[in-house]
Write an enzyme that holds these catalytic residues in place. Structure first.
Site, PDB file in Angstrom:
ATOM      1  N   ARG A 114     -10.484 -11.415   1.642  1.00 17.53           N
ATOM      2  CA  ARG A 114     -11.289 -12.490   1.046  1.00 17.53           C
ATOM      3  C   ARG A 114     -10.546 -13.821   1.095  1.00 17.53           C
ATOM      4  O   ARG A 114     -11.155 -14.876   1.132  1.00 17.53           O
ATOM      5  CB  ARG A 114     -11.687 -12.092  -0.376  1.00 17.53           C
ATOM      6  CG  ARG A 114     -10.525 -11.906  -1.311  1.00 17.53           C
ATOM      7  CD  ARG A 114     -10.877 -11.101  -2.561  1.00 17.53           C
ATOM      8  NE  ARG A 114     -10.932  -9.652  -2.309  1.00 17.53           N
ATOM      9  CZ  ARG A 114     -11.238  -8.751  -3.231  1.00 17.53           C
ATOM     10  NH1 ARG A 114     -11.535  -9.126  -4.458  1.00 17.53           N
ATOM     11  NH2 ARG A 114     -11.255  -7.466  -2.926  1.00 17.53           N
TER      12      ARG A 114
ATOM     13  N   LYS B 288       0.840  -1.201   0.000  1.00 18.37           N
ATOM     14  CA  LYS B 288       0.000   0.000   0.000  1.00 18.37           C
ATOM     15  C   LYS B 288       0.872   1.246   0.000  1.00 18.37           C
ATOM     16  O   LYS B 288       1.998   1.213   0.482  1.00 18.37           O
ATOM     17  CB  LYS B 288      -0.862   0.010   1.274  1.00 18.37           C
ATOM     18  CG  LYS B 288      -2.000  -0.969   1.272  1.00 18.37           C
ATOM     19  CD  LYS B 288      -2.818  -0.845   2.545  1.00 18.37           C
ATOM     20  CE  LYS B 288      -3.974  -1.813   2.561  1.00 18.37           C
ATOM     21  NZ  LYS B 288      -4.965  -1.591   1.499  1.00 18.37           N
TER      22      LYS B 288
HETATM   23  N1  BES Z   1      -8.300  -3.699   4.248  1.00 21.59           N
HETATM   24  C1  BES Z   1      -8.391  -3.293   2.895  1.00 21.59           C
HETATM   25  C2  BES Z   1      -9.676  -2.548   2.595  1.00 21.59           C
HETATM   26  C3  BES Z   1      -9.736  -1.100   3.048  1.00 21.59           C
HETATM   27  C4  BES Z   1      -9.007  -0.125   2.413  1.00 21.59           C
HETATM   28  C5  BES Z   1     -10.555  -0.743   4.083  1.00 21.59           C
HETATM   29  C6  BES Z   1      -9.108   1.193   2.816  1.00 21.59           C
HETATM   30  C7  BES Z   1     -10.673   0.565   4.475  1.00 21.59           C
HETATM   31  C8  BES Z   1      -9.929   1.543   3.845  1.00 21.59           C
HETATM   32  C9  BES Z   1      -8.368  -4.520   1.974  1.00 21.59           C
HETATM   33  O1  BES Z   1      -7.580  -5.560   2.405  1.00 21.59           O
HETATM   34  C10 BES Z   1      -7.788  -4.049   0.668  1.00 21.59           C
HETATM   35  O2  BES Z   1      -6.659  -3.685   0.656  1.00 21.59           O
HETATM   36  N2  BES Z   1      -8.610  -4.079  -0.387  1.00 21.59           N
HETATM   37  C11 BES Z   1      -8.194  -3.619  -1.656  1.00 21.59           C
HETATM   38  C12 BES Z   1      -8.706  -4.596  -2.685  1.00 21.59           C
HETATM   39  C13 BES Z   1      -8.156  -4.369  -4.070  1.00 21.59           C
HETATM   40  C14 BES Z   1      -6.689  -4.723  -4.102  1.00 21.59           C
HETATM   41  C15 BES Z   1      -8.939  -5.202  -5.036  1.00 21.59           C
HETATM   42  C16 BES Z   1      -8.782  -2.236  -1.880  1.00 21.59           C
HETATM   43  O3  BES Z   1      -9.926  -2.005  -1.476  1.00 21.59           O
HETATM   44  O4  BES Z   1      -8.072  -1.388  -2.418  1.00 21.59           O
HETATM   45 MN    MN Z   2      -5.552  -5.363   1.804  1.00 18.22          MN
END
Ligand code: BES
Ligand code: MN
Ligand code: ZN
Length: 486
Positions: free
Chosen positions: A344, A270
């Protein structure tokens, strides 16, 4: 929170003894029976222009003649709904925040027949005002927090108040636990810590708990969960917590909570901004444990099982890589195209494990997608259900608990993007409909029972100056469970 009930009619409110008397007022005029000392103070504040019978108006007065309490707070409610009553009470409590007010007396005026729901929310508002995070900041001063509440209740409302406050108190301790766990930083709130908390909860409430380590998870064949955990030096845990409130013959409700104690994104790292907030990525697990705490206090005639896959998502020389294919417990192979779509991957194995429990229904709860934050913001959680009755029950529970959700679609067309040339399914689709495609991924693993999924990415915590866990959706889930009692 020390909370008690005092039977007191509206014509005697001035006799209430506390650091502050908080009056929540509905309607556009004061009831004729209202204590004259109190009524006089409200009228004078209206005359001065400091107060009006208008939503959002709240004011604090000192040393009102005839009042036993040194402070009088009045707060206007938009109408006689529970939601308006809670909002006004919160505005009223905002007036005492930061002052030396430890004990508040609370009364509702002009609401007519008070049901029990208003008390459920009143208790939660008070508990909210009293919460203070201290785990890694023990120096913070407790002096400016409300620690004691006396609810002033008319004789006719006593029964409803007792019922409502008992439920509110149980939900409040669940919310408190969920907030506290979410707020603890990733180096404190590890998977092992979550398991320890589950054990303590079980001891406190008389539940059964089982904690599986890596070896046990390997034996179960949870290749997808293991793939996420493999990049971290922190040990994974799979928590199984059981509440038996009904005969064994009754199929349990299963709650599954995403327990990523820190989400760096893994190799699909990230960006740095606000990455600290990914300590809240165990908000699903926290709210499931919080709900179990509430259940443990309310003891409904119901069986409930909580399942929590917990690990970190880290980059390392051993971390899973984009393009890697893993075999889930269900036997389906998964191409991990993005290691940041890890929630997931741990949930799918927990959903397969849930089949063994022969559940009546499974609800998973997860801070799953940024896309859900874009879709619904921080007001409503995203809700997906394979069954209309279940969707209806969750919507209603959310509305009643003032912890609302919104149903999202599960059309098969949304699954297109999850196709893979190298596995049964890919773990991401395109950017469009990101919360929905995540739900479609999960649905593939939840075909054997009635299933719902709550995407709480927007509701589990707040950022900015008020950064912290919200305890959501403990209120929704507890209300949902209570409604399942036959
Ligand atoms: N934990 C995150 C989701 C999230 C992101 C929650 C920001 C709250 C604020 C999850 O694990 C994630 O990183 N999801 C990605 C999925 C994508 C790579 C398809 C996302 O939402 O960017
Ligand atoms: Mn994630
Ligand atoms: Zn995540």
């Amino acid at each position: 929170m020390d909370a008690r009930i005092q039977s007191l009619s509206v014509d005697k409110l001035a006799s209430a003894s506390a650091d502050a008397l908080v009056l929540v007022i509905a309607g556009d005029h004061l009831p004729a029976q209202l204590d004259p000392a109190v009524a006089g103070a409200v009228q004078s504040a209206i005359k001065l222009g400091d107060f009006a019978h208008k939503a959002g108006k709240a004011v604090l007065m000192h040393a009102v003649p005839g009042l036993k309490s040194p402070r009088l707070v009045m707060a206007a409610a938009a109408n006689t709904s529970v939601k308006a009553a809670k909002a006004a009470l919160e505005a009223g409590l905002g007036q005492v925040k930061g002052r030396e007010v430890a004990h508040v007396a609370v009364a509702f005026v002009g609401f007519g027949d008070l049901g029990s729901a208003i008390w459920v929310q009143a208790m939660q508002a008070l508990a909210d005002a009293s919460y203070l995070y201290q785990h890694t900041k023990p120096s913070v001063s407790k002096d400016t927090r409300v620690t004691k509440a006396t609810f002033l209740v008319d004789k006719a409302d006593l029964k409803a108040a007792r019922t409502g406050l008992a439920q509110g108190s149980a939900v409040a301790s669940g919310v408190r636990l969920a907030k506290e766990l979410a707020n603890r930083p990733g180096n404190h709130c590890t998977p092992t810590h979550l398991a320890e908390q589950a054990k303590q909860l079980a001891r406190r409430t008389g539940m059964k708990v089982e904690v599986l380590d890596r070896k046990a998870v390997e034996r179960l064949g949870m290749g997808s969960f293991l793939a996420v955990a493999q990049g971290s030096d922190e040990a994974l845990r799979f928590i199984v917590l059981r509440y038996d409130g009904a005969p064994r013959t009754q199929a349990p409700v299963v709650l599954v909570g995403k327990g990523i104690t820190f989400d760096t994104g893994g190799i699909s790292l990230k960006p740095g901004a606000e990455m600290d907030e990914m300590k809240f990525d165990m908000g699903g697990a926290a709210s499931v444990l919080g709900t179990m705490q509430a259940v443990g206090e309310l003891k409904p005639k119901l069986n409930v099982v909580a399942l929590i896959p917990a690990c970190e998502n880290m980059p390392s020389g051993r971390a899973v890589k984009p393009g890697d294919v893993v075999t889930s417990m269900s036997g389906q192979t998964i191409e991990i195209l993005n290691t940041d779509a890890e929630g997931r991957l741990i949930l799918c194995d927990a959903l397969t494990y849930a089949e063994r429990i022969k559940p009546a229904v499974v609800v998973d709860v997860a801070t799953l997608t940024g896309a859900c934050v874009i879709a619904l913001g921080g007001v409503r959680s995203g809700m997906y259900a394979s069954d209309d009755d279940l969707a209806q029950a969750l919507l209603q529970a959310g509305d009643v608990a003032l912890d609302p959700c919104w149903r999202m679609p599960l059309d098969d067309e949304y699954e297109e993007g999850l196709k893979s040339n190298f596995a049964d399914v890919a773990n991401i689709a395109g950017r469009a409909g990101g919360s929905i495609t995540a739900a479609k991924f999960l649905q593939r693993f939840a075909s054997k029972y009635r299933w719902a999924h709550l995407d709480i990415a927007g509701t589990a915590w707040k950022g900015g100056a008020a950064k912290g866990g919200t305890g959501r959706p403990v209120g929704l889930l507890t209300q949902f469970l209570l409604a399942q009692v036959r």
